[in-house]
Design a protein around this motif. Sequence first.
Motif, PDB file in Angstrom:
ATOM      1  N   LYS A 167       0.880  -1.156   0.017  1.00 33.66           N
ATOM      2  CA  LYS A 167      -0.080  -0.094  -0.143  1.00 33.66           C
ATOM      3  C   LYS A 167       0.973   1.261   0.052  1.00 33.66           C
ATOM      4  O   LYS A 167       2.048   1.125   0.703  1.00 33.66           O
ATOM      5  CB  LYS A 167      -0.843   0.073   1.077  1.00 33.66           C
ATOM      6  N   PHE A 168       0.446   2.377  -0.827  1.00 34.83           N
ATOM      7  CA  PHE A 168       1.317   3.406  -0.858  1.00 34.83           C
ATOM      8  C   PHE A 168       0.264   4.562  -0.965  1.00 34.83           C
ATOM      9  O   PHE A 168      -0.600   4.822  -1.442  1.00 34.83           O
ATOM     10  CB  PHE A 168       2.340   3.366  -1.987  1.00 34.83           C
ATOM     11  N   ALA A 169       1.056   5.799  -0.679  1.00 38.35           N
ATOM     12  CA  ALA A 169       0.490   7.091  -0.822  1.00 38.35           C
ATOM     13  C   ALA A 169       1.383   8.073  -0.885  1.00 38.35           C
ATOM     14  O   ALA A 169       2.526   7.866  -0.353  1.00 38.35           O
ATOM     15  CB  ALA A 169      -0.621   7.456   0.219  1.00 38.35           C
ATOM     16  N   ARG A 170       1.172   9.473  -1.262  1.00 34.45           N
ATOM     17  CA  ARG A 170       2.040  10.454  -1.222  1.00 34.45           C
ATOM     18  C   ARG A 170       2.340  10.779   0.382  1.00 34.45           C
ATOM     19  O   ARG A 170       3.562  11.359   0.677  1.00 34.45           O
ATOM     20  CB  ARG A 170       1.593  11.648  -1.767  1.00 34.45           C
ATOM     21  N   ASP A 171       1.284  10.624   1.155  1.00 34.73           N
ATOM     22  CA  ASP A 171       1.785  11.009   2.638  1.00 34.73           C
ATOM     23  C   ASP A 171       0.725  10.008   3.513  1.00 34.73           C
ATOM     24  O   ASP A 171      -0.206   9.695   3.150  1.00 34.73           O
ATOM     25  CB  ASP A 171       1.302  12.511   2.989  1.00 34.73           C
ATOM     26  N   GLN A 172       0.971   9.605   4.920  1.00 38.31           N
ATOM     27  CA  GLN A 172       0.318   9.224   5.655  1.00 38.31           C
ATOM     28  C   GLN A 172      -0.972   9.619   5.916  1.00 38.31           C
ATOM     29  O   GLN A 172      -1.994   8.563   5.696  1.00 38.31           O
ATOM     30  CB  GLN A 172       0.979   9.023   7.051  1.00 38.31           C
ATOM     31  N   SER A 173      -1.525  10.771   5.622  1.00 35.57           N
ATOM     32  CA  SER A 173      -2.641  11.298   5.864  1.00 35.57           C
ATOM     33  C   SER A 173      -3.565  11.063   4.520  1.00 35.57           C
ATOM     34  O   SER A 173      -4.918  11.041   4.778  1.00 35.57           O
ATOM     35  CB  SER A 173      -2.533  12.839   6.218  1.00 35.57           C
ATOM     36  N   GLN A 174      -3.129  10.613   3.576  1.00 38.89           N
ATOM     37  CA  GLN A 174      -3.823  10.262   2.296  1.00 38.89           C
ATOM     38  C   GLN A 174      -4.237   8.792   2.085  1.00 38.89           C
ATOM     39  O   GLN A 174      -3.499   7.905   3.030  1.00 38.89           O
ATOM     40  CB  GLN A 174      -3.135  10.731   1.102  1.00 38.89           C
TER      41      GLN A 174
END
Length: 950
Positions: free
Chosen positions: A622-629
Amino acid sequence: MRNFSLLAVLCLLTAALYAQSPAATTRFTLQGRAVDTASAPLPSATVMLLSAKDSAMINFTRANENGAFSFKNLKAGSYILKISFVEYIPYNQSIKSTGEPVMDLGLLKMKPITRELMEVVVRTAKAPLTIKGDTIEYNASSFKVPPGSTVEDLLRKLPGVQIDQDGNIRAQGQEVKKVTVDGKSFFGDDPKLATKNLQAEAITKVQVFNDKTEQAKMTGVDDGKKEKTVNLQLKDEFKKGGFGKVTAGAGPASNNVSTRFEGKGSYNKFDSKQQFSALLLGNNTNQQGISFNDYQDFRGSNSFNWNDNADFGFSGSNRFLYFGDDNESLTIPISGGNGRGFTKNAAGGLNYNYDTKKTKLSTSYYFNQTRLDLDALRENKSYLPGSTNLRKTDTSSQANLTTNHRVSFRLEKQLDSMQTLLIISNSRFGINSSNLQSQQRVFQSVANSSEIPTTYSQSTNNSSANQFAMANTLLYRLKFKKKGRNFGASATFQINKNDGDLLLKARNEFFQATSVNDMLRVLNQDQGTASISNQYKANLLYVEPFAKKFFWETFYNFNLRYDEVDRDVSNLDDSRRQIDSLSLYYKNNYLFNRLGSSVRYSYKGLNISVGVAGQQFQLDGKFARDQSQPLQPIKRTFTTVIPNFSLNYDLKNNRYLNASYDVGVQIPSSRDLQPVTSNSNPLAITRGNPNLLPQLGHNLSAYFSYFNPGSFINFWSNIYTTYFVNQIIYSQIVDPKTLITTTMPENLTGGKNLGSYIGFGFPLKKTKATLNLNTQLNFGHNLTRINEVLNETNNQNYSFGVRLELTPKEWITFYGNANIGITNTKYSINTAQNQTIYNNSVRGDLNLKLPGGFYLNTTMNYNEYKNEKLNFNQQIPLLSSSIYRIVGKAKKAEVRLSGFDLLNRNVVVSQYAGQNYTSTERIQSLARYFMLSFTYNMRGVQAKMRRDYY
């Protein structure tokens, strides 16, 4: 090239002249037959001819099947003939030439050793060497070395043993994998640690033999594989006391450093159960000295010392699971080893071994710190479709500080005659900081047109990182009463944590591009990365014998790995605004299962294994540009069937044949799979690819070796080939305006390589001169995609080498070697850039014993690097010399004056041809300096020497 050829010819001419030296006016042949008291022949008895003056070995051979032997072309004089045979009293006879051309001694009867005769002390010259099967035992006292010499110096004197300039050991034509002291491991598994730090005077015997692998010892099933091993037997007085060496030296200023200094000390204490060793060094002469080069990422790669294989499976070279390197690299990957740049080094280590029949404990602590200053000039020429070429120059200045602490622990407990338990723990903590300043220029040319400057970049990288790694393994082995039936189980936990920060400042100028994003012109970023990787492994192995010569082996491997990386990149010129295109947060779970089985046939030296395994990788990421996204998923499953075949055949008489086929599987690394962009080099951008598949390598190899312990003739050769399916390669897209290169991994099928190595060694004159010849060939076919066009690069590598070892007298030794390396490279997308690279070298080491107790050591190393296509031609001659004298009544101290690089020409140069590029590198390094040093040798507590019974 002319100088190189001249030196090579002189080296070979010296060998020829020495081998064909004029005979003395009177020569004779000595012959006889070794038999027992009933006149039955003693085949393969070891026969030696010693000097009557000092018992130095003149020649040696082995008796034939009838017990007959002969020594030809002997000078007139007095000798001692010595014959040894297992379980027989050595035969000794004084020989004096009679003037007859043939001196026939007839039947020489040897008496068997009885219980009564065991009490008889045979007062005679000891045998310089004894041959028992495939084991050769050297009597160290018969091979003279200067006072204060190390074991490495002693090994250089032994017939059939070679030491290269880096300290790597070959015996009987094979690489030595392990050096033990009194049968026990010394400071881990690096042979050079023992040979470079133990004193020659502490050794009484050197044994060279083929040892079984640890897996064969554990299961009781011979897998046919042998590991060349050297065992050093200590003298009694060194077993019961401490011994070691302390060296301190200093010299005048050189290379803008006020004073050159070096200090090194070692202390060792041994007894029948315990070993204690301590090492300490510090210098600013680029001598890192002790092993553990580069301190590789831990990840368990060093957790299984002493061949403690807890990952059960096929015994081929690709039985292990490779995940690749997933840690974000925060600094330019340049180390300060091998004489690169200017370094200040400090290192120290403690080692303790406790060895009894039921308990074996080994533990060590090692510290290393290196300060590196490195100025480099690099040039890279890339070849693009349409006859377009890019030339990049990079002038950089770097300062690094690296500190590492390493702790290892190993406990082997024999619970009873059937059960063994192993506990293994290794850990490392490191702190690194680096400052890198770089200026890069890019020039473009089409066909034969002149170059046009396109881009200029000036950047500064300041980075720091804290790293912690640990690997713990529990291994249980069970032998059943039925011979060959075995069970094994293991569990491993590994952790690798890396927290780093990079401050990147860069200014880029684009001369040809008129409209460029301002973010590319000025960079002022803070790139922070926190990563952690946990790995849990469990393995089972069961071996069942059936019939009399067959064994069934079944294994299961489980591996769960958890990765978490938080990469936060912000713009310092914009109130630390996060740059989404460069930031990334991801979690990965790798689940690996493998079940395999094989059938092994083992009988009279023939060992054949055929097996197959099924393995499955599951990636849940799992990935995102930021933990909040919101996190986006990446889920992949890879299933592969792996065949395996191996053949090992002991053909007797020291001949070995090996052949194998296996499939290596490399799963894409987390970094390569994640769609993240890295711009630590503003002109070379990297990006991941979530669609990667595992790489398969079909490997086929064959090996043959032969060694004649009587004549010391050795021959070895191998051939190997690999064909890649879904090979992970790094394709490039070059922006036509800015010429910024973006690299992204992808899968391509069709890459392959084929290679061979052949070596042949023989004595020109036994114990006096040895010549070794070798050649290495390698043909590679590499694929990569450049601007969506497939490029095929074909490399043809040829290497030819010769090594001469001369020890004609006790007061002189000479070692010389010459190597020629040629690489032909052809590119499909730009054939006009096809080129040939030459890397040649000649080295000579001369040691002399001078009048007045002085010793002289001189080394000449000449290297040549040439590439006519790039107009690159550099010769580097390095001349170093030292003169020293042993002082004091007890002969324990040494005073030495040394000069390094007397011609003041040292610079580190390298050149390489890649898939669509060629590169050259020049690094300023430590040049001419002088040093006066003092060495004191500590000797052990004197103990009563035991008597030698024959």
